[in-house]
Design a protein around this motif. Sequence first.
Motif, PDB file in Angstrom:
ATOM      1  N   ILE A   1     -37.886 -19.713   6.336  1.00 23.72           N
ATOM      2  CA  ILE A   1     -36.823 -20.697   6.144  1.00 23.72           C
ATOM      3  C   ILE A   1     -37.456 -22.072   5.955  1.00 23.72           C
ATOM      4  N   ASN A   2     -37.065 -22.762   4.897  1.00 23.28           N
ATOM      5  CA  ASN A   2     -37.516 -24.125   4.646  1.00 23.28           C
ATOM      6  C   ASN A   2     -36.313 -25.053   4.812  1.00 23.28           C
ATOM      7  N   ARG A   3     -36.287 -25.778   5.913  1.00 22.77           N
ATOM      8  CA  ARG A   3     -35.133 -26.635   6.209  1.00 22.77           C
ATOM      9  C   ARG A   3     -35.166 -27.939   5.409  1.00 22.77           C
ATOM     10  N   MET A   4     -36.313 -28.247   4.802  1.00 25.16           N
ATOM     11  CA  MET A   4     -36.388 -29.486   4.025  1.00 25.16           C
ATOM     12  C   MET A   4     -35.610 -29.373   2.726  1.00 25.16           C
ATOM     13  N   ASN A   5     -35.719 -28.202   2.072  1.00 23.87           N
ATOM     14  CA  ASN A   5     -35.004 -28.075   0.792  1.00 23.87           C
ATOM     15  C   ASN A   5     -33.930 -26.991   0.825  1.00 23.87           C
ATOM     16  N   HIS A   6     -33.569 -26.543   2.038  1.00 24.49           N
ATOM     17  CA  HIS A   6     -32.470 -25.602   2.229  1.00 24.49           C
ATOM     18  C   HIS A   6     -32.662 -24.308   1.426  1.00 24.49           C
ATOM     19  N   THR A   7     -33.864 -23.726   1.573  1.00 25.81           N
ATOM     20  CA  THR A   7     -34.155 -22.455   0.915  1.00 25.81           C
ATOM     21  C   THR A   7     -34.677 -21.457   1.937  1.00 25.81           C
ATOM     22  N   TYR A   8     -34.681 -20.192   1.528  1.00 26.72           N
ATOM     23  CA  TYR A   8     -35.270 -19.151   2.379  1.00 26.72           C
ATOM     24  C   TYR A   8     -35.907 -18.086   1.499  1.00 26.72           C
ATOM     25  N   PHE A   9     -36.802 -17.309   2.115  1.00 26.71           N
ATOM     26  CA  PHE A   9     -37.511 -16.247   1.403  1.00 26.71           C
ATOM     27  C   PHE A   9     -37.512 -14.997   2.259  1.00 26.71           C
ATOM     28  N   ILE A  10     -37.289 -13.851   1.651  1.00 28.29           N
ATOM     29  CA  ILE A  10     -37.441 -12.553   2.302  1.00 28.29           C
ATOM     30  C   ILE A  10     -38.216 -11.661   1.336  1.00 28.29           C
ATOM     31  N   GLY A  11     -39.383 -11.211   1.763  1.00 24.94           N
ATOM     32  CA  GLY A  11     -40.207 -10.407   0.867  1.00 24.94           C
ATOM     33  C   GLY A  11     -41.367  -9.765   1.594  1.00 24.94           C
ATOM     34  N   ASP A  12     -42.495  -9.618   0.895  1.00 28.04           N
ATOM     35  CA  ASP A  12     -43.651  -8.945   1.479  1.00 28.04           C
ATOM     36  C   ASP A  12     -44.837  -9.911   1.543  1.00 28.04           C
ATOM     37  N   TYR A  13     -46.027  -9.349   1.782  1.00 28.47           N
ATOM     38  CA  TYR A  13     -47.205 -10.179   2.014  1.00 28.47           C
ATOM     39  C   TYR A  13     -47.731 -10.859   0.754  1.00 28.47           C
ATOM     40  N   ASN A  14     -47.237 -10.476  -0.402  1.00 32.23           N
ATOM     41  CA  ASN A  14     -47.666 -11.168  -1.609  1.00 32.23           C
ATOM     42  C   ASN A  14     -47.361 -12.656  -1.525  1.00 32.23           C
ATOM     43  N   TYR A  15     -46.251 -12.990  -0.853  1.00 35.61           N
ATOM     44  CA  TYR A  15     -45.870 -14.404  -0.708  1.00 35.61           C
ATOM     45  C   TYR A  15     -46.898 -15.162   0.119  1.00 35.61           C
ATOM     46  N   VAL A  16     -47.242 -14.612   1.297  1.00 38.54           N
ATOM     47  CA  VAL A  16     -48.215 -15.268   2.178  1.00 38.54           C
ATOM     48  C   VAL A  16     -49.562 -15.386   1.481  1.00 38.54           C
TER      49      VAL A  16
ATOM     50  N   SER B   1     -42.896 -27.980  13.166  1.00 40.42           N
ATOM     51  CA  SER B   1     -42.187 -29.260  13.185  1.00 40.42           C
ATOM     52  C   SER B   1     -43.192 -30.372  12.915  1.00 40.42           C
ATOM     53  N   PRO B   2     -42.740 -31.520  12.391  1.00 41.13           N
ATOM     54  CA  PRO B   2     -43.647 -32.664  12.290  1.00 41.13           C
ATOM     55  C   PRO B   2     -44.037 -33.114  13.691  1.00 41.13           C
ATOM     56  N   LEU B   3     -45.004 -33.998  13.800  1.00 41.40           N
ATOM     57  CA  LEU B   3     -45.496 -34.403  15.119  1.00 41.40           C
ATOM     58  C   LEU B   3     -44.379 -34.943  16.004  1.00 41.40           C
ATOM     59  N   PHE B   4     -43.405 -35.620  15.399  1.00 39.81           N
ATOM     60  CA  PHE B   4     -42.253 -36.098  16.160  1.00 39.81           C
ATOM     61  C   PHE B   4     -41.006 -35.817  15.323  1.00 39.81           C
ATOM     62  N   GLY B   5     -40.322 -34.730  15.630  1.00 42.22           N
ATOM     63  CA  GLY B   5     -39.144 -34.438  14.841  1.00 42.22           C
ATOM     64  C   GLY B   5     -38.646 -33.025  15.027  1.00 42.22           C
ATOM     65  N   ILE B   6     -37.623 -32.677  14.252  1.00 44.17           N
ATOM     66  CA  ILE B   6     -36.991 -31.368  14.359  1.00 44.17           C
ATOM     67  C   ILE B   6     -37.723 -30.350  13.492  1.00 44.17           C
ATOM     68  N   GLU B   7     -37.405 -29.079  13.693  1.00 38.29           N
ATOM     69  CA  GLU B   7     -38.063 -28.002  12.967  1.00 38.29           C
ATOM     70  C   GLU B   7     -37.896 -28.150  11.455  1.00 38.29           C
ATOM     71  N   LEU B   8     -39.017 -27.926  10.734  1.00 41.70           N
ATOM     72  CA  LEU B   8     -38.994 -27.939   9.273  1.00 41.70           C
ATOM     73  C   LEU B   8     -39.070 -26.544   8.677  1.00 41.70           C
ATOM     74  N   PHE B   9     -39.903 -25.683   9.294  1.00 39.40           N
ATOM     75  CA  PHE B   9     -40.124 -24.347   8.761  1.00 39.40           C
ATOM     76  C   PHE B   9     -40.043 -23.320   9.890  1.00 39.40           C
ATOM     77  N   ARG B  10     -39.626 -22.111   9.526  1.00 37.40           N
ATOM     78  CA  ARG B  10     -39.625 -20.994  10.469  1.00 37.40           C
ATOM     79  C   ARG B  10     -40.048 -19.733   9.716  1.00 37.40           C
ATOM     80  N   MET B  11     -40.915 -18.943  10.357  1.00 36.93           N
ATOM     81  CA  MET B  11     -41.381 -17.704   9.746  1.00 36.93           C
ATOM     82  C   MET B  11     -41.211 -16.541  10.710  1.00 36.93           C
ATOM     83  N   GLU B  12     -40.902 -15.365  10.172  1.00 32.66           N
ATOM     84  CA  GLU B  12     -40.857 -14.128  10.937  1.00 32.66           C
ATOM     85  C   GLU B  12     -41.627 -13.075  10.141  1.00 32.66           C
ATOM     86  N   ILE B  13     -42.694 -12.566  10.724  1.00 32.32           N
ATOM     87  CA  ILE B  13     -43.602 -11.660  10.033  1.00 32.32           C
ATOM     88  C   ILE B  13     -43.655 -10.336  10.774  1.00 32.32           C
ATOM     89  N   THR B  14     -43.434  -9.239  10.067  1.00 29.71           N
ATOM     90  CA  THR B  14     -43.527  -7.905  10.655  1.00 29.71           C
ATOM     91  C   THR B  14     -44.638  -7.141   9.939  1.00 29.71           C
TER      92      THR B  14
END
Length: 245
Positions: free
Chosen positions: A81-96, A61-74
Amino acid sequence: MKAPIKEEGADYLIKKLDENELQFTWFSAKFSTDYENEGQKNSFNGILRIHKDSLIWLSFSPLFGIELFRMEITLDSVKYINRMNHTYFIGDYNYVNTFLHSNIDFDILQSFLIGNDLSLYENSSFKASVDNGGYKLATAERRKLKKFVRSSQEKVRVLIQNLWIDPVTFKITKANVKEIQKPNMKLEANYSGFEDIGHQLFPDKISFDISADNDIRVSVAFSKISLEGKQIQTFKIPSGYTRIK
């Protein structure tokens, strides 16, 4: 003036590392972080939750504000999830690794976040020395244990790794890792501000340096650290979000 520390062998230091590493099933903490990449600086607050050897969950989250990004890594997947531009990604470590200009896996990420040594890699081929008033373990041939290899590509991974260890607490104070096949990609962490968390020492300040095509620096300060109880984490993709590749 401190007396010189006694030289010890690699087997002894690895044993002491194991005895003093952070023991947990669930880890949770709040954090603040400063991120710098090519002169661009950003600051975030966030929450980190780890289920040992299986899941890393992050919320930014920004210093004062609601969540912008969320990640789940296995062990073998990355979700984002990118809440700023309403997108999401599901993939492997190549992305990171593309984003960070690095070449990490789950074990490297988990160990660097909590200040433990790698747990899914073999312990052979270490050389021990005394360096700047502490101990140093170094290896140019650290391989992933076969039972944790999840793809044919991973089978050839050989890590070059250095660990600097406090001679009193046997906690890691500095660590770096790179891969023989990609020597220009290096991840380094420095640990400080050790505090007692449930009778265990944990560094509440970590600085990361990622060296690749361009250098990235991340400093993290932890607060409200807990090692107790199962931590609730969710990853629900809102309707209307667009998947990116």
